[in-house]
Scaffold this active site. Structure first.
Site, PDB file in Angstrom:
ATOM      1  CG  ASP A   1      13.882  -1.168 -11.741  1.00 28.27           C
ATOM      2  OD1 ASP A   1      14.209  -2.157 -11.053  1.00 28.27           O
ATOM      3  OD2 ASP A   1      13.552   0.003 -11.316  1.00 28.27           O
TER       4      ASP A   1
ATOM      5  CG  HIS B   1      15.606   2.683  -5.689  1.00 28.01           C
ATOM      6  ND1 HIS B   1      15.916   1.262  -5.839  1.00 28.01           N
ATOM      7  CD2 HIS B   1      16.518   3.163  -4.560  1.00 28.01           C
ATOM      8  CE1 HIS B   1      16.975   1.107  -5.140  1.00 28.01           C
ATOM      9  NE2 HIS B   1      17.460   1.994  -4.267  1.00 28.01           N
TER      10      HIS B   1
ATOM     11  CG  HIS C   1       8.754   4.097  -4.017  1.00 31.52           C
ATOM     12  ND1 HIS C   1       7.990   4.903  -3.772  1.00 31.52           N
ATOM     13  CD2 HIS C   1       8.449   3.027  -3.939  1.00 31.52           C
ATOM     14  CE1 HIS C   1       6.985   4.514  -3.169  1.00 31.52           C
ATOM     15  NE2 HIS C   1       7.316   3.050  -3.218  1.00 31.52           N
TER      16      HIS C   1
ATOM     17  CD  GLU D   1      11.493   1.506  -7.832  1.00 28.34           C
ATOM     18  OE1 GLU D   1      11.198   1.326  -6.593  1.00 28.34           O
ATOM     19  OE2 GLU D   1      12.469   1.741  -8.237  1.00 28.34           O
TER      20      GLU D   1
END
EC number: 2.7.7.7
Length: 242
Positions: free
Chosen positions: A7, A152, A57, A9
């Site tokens: 993943d 996140h 985030h 950001e």
């Protein structure tokens, strides 16, 4: 197969418009088991995050000022990903950002490094059509504890996605034949002589035969008399109904 759940950001939504990666989280699976061999980087994107991205985030521009740039971790990342299957939620988004970062370094795209990329969002849409399939929604549906996810974060989201992926694919285990490891390693096959069994023949009832004939008539009408069952019966004689 070695699998990496990944993943990222980012500073915004478009790599082509100049947005950059600020965080990468990777979780390793071997034989569907967490190995603990995970990777995590915060990166200096050399630009500020959009306000909307900051709300998602929560990683401040100031926090990232002294972090390494993508180029400083690229070799370590690519070595880690080499030959693995990547599992990414909404894979097109993360892959586009990773490819753009590699392009800026004059490196070939991600597909030249990894074995393949699996989009867990596409998998979820097939498993749960018409339902919300965000990571949070899947955590709720599959009973994965995401209580610590207030914002996140790449590593946390990769860890949650690993649990979600294992749960989504758990049914595949039922398709595997349970063979003792020693027998499998030795190539031993168990054979059963079916001649020792007397198999009963179950004949169709009058009602079942009538229903079967009705279906054939409908197929005859739709195919212009070219129903394969009829053609095969004419060639080989009556086909028993078991």
């Amino acid at each position: 197969m070695r699998q990496i759940v990944l993943d990222t950001e980012t500073t915004g939504l478009s790599a082509e418009a100049g947005d950059r990666i600020i965080e990468i989280g990777c979780v390793e699976l071997m034989a569907r088991k967490l190995t603990g061999n995970n990777k995590h980087w915060y990166l200096n994107p050399e630009r500020d995050s959009h306000e909307d991205a900051l709300k998602v985030h929560g990683i401040s521009n100031e926090f990232l000022r002294d972090k390494p740039k993508f180029g400083a971790v690229a070799d370590e990342l690519l070595e880690y990903l080499q030959g693995a299957e990547l599992i990414i939620h909404n894979a097109a988004f993360d892959v586009s950002f990773l490819n753009k970062e590699l392009e800026l370094l004059g490196r070939p795209p991600l597909r030249t490094v990894v074995d393949r990329v699996t989009d867990s969002l596409a998998m979820a849409k097939e498993l749960f059509p018409g339902k919300r399939n965000s990571l949070d929604a899947l955590c709720d549906r599959l009973e994965v504890d995401n209580s610590g996810r207030t914002l996140h974060g790449a590593l946390l989201d990769a860890e949650l996605l690993a649990d979600v992926y294992i749960n989504m694919t758990r049914g595949q285990e039922a398709l595997l034949i349970d063979v003792a490891p020693t027998e499998a390693a030795a190539g031993i096959q168990t054979r059963v002589d079916l001649r020792q069994f007397t198999l009963p023949v179950l004949l169709a009832s009058d009602q079942e035969s009538a229903a079967h004939e009705e279906v054939l008539l409908q197929l005859d009408k739709a195919s212009g008399g070219k129903t394969l069952w009829r053609i095969q019966t004419r060639q080989d004689g009556p086909v028993p109904v078991a």
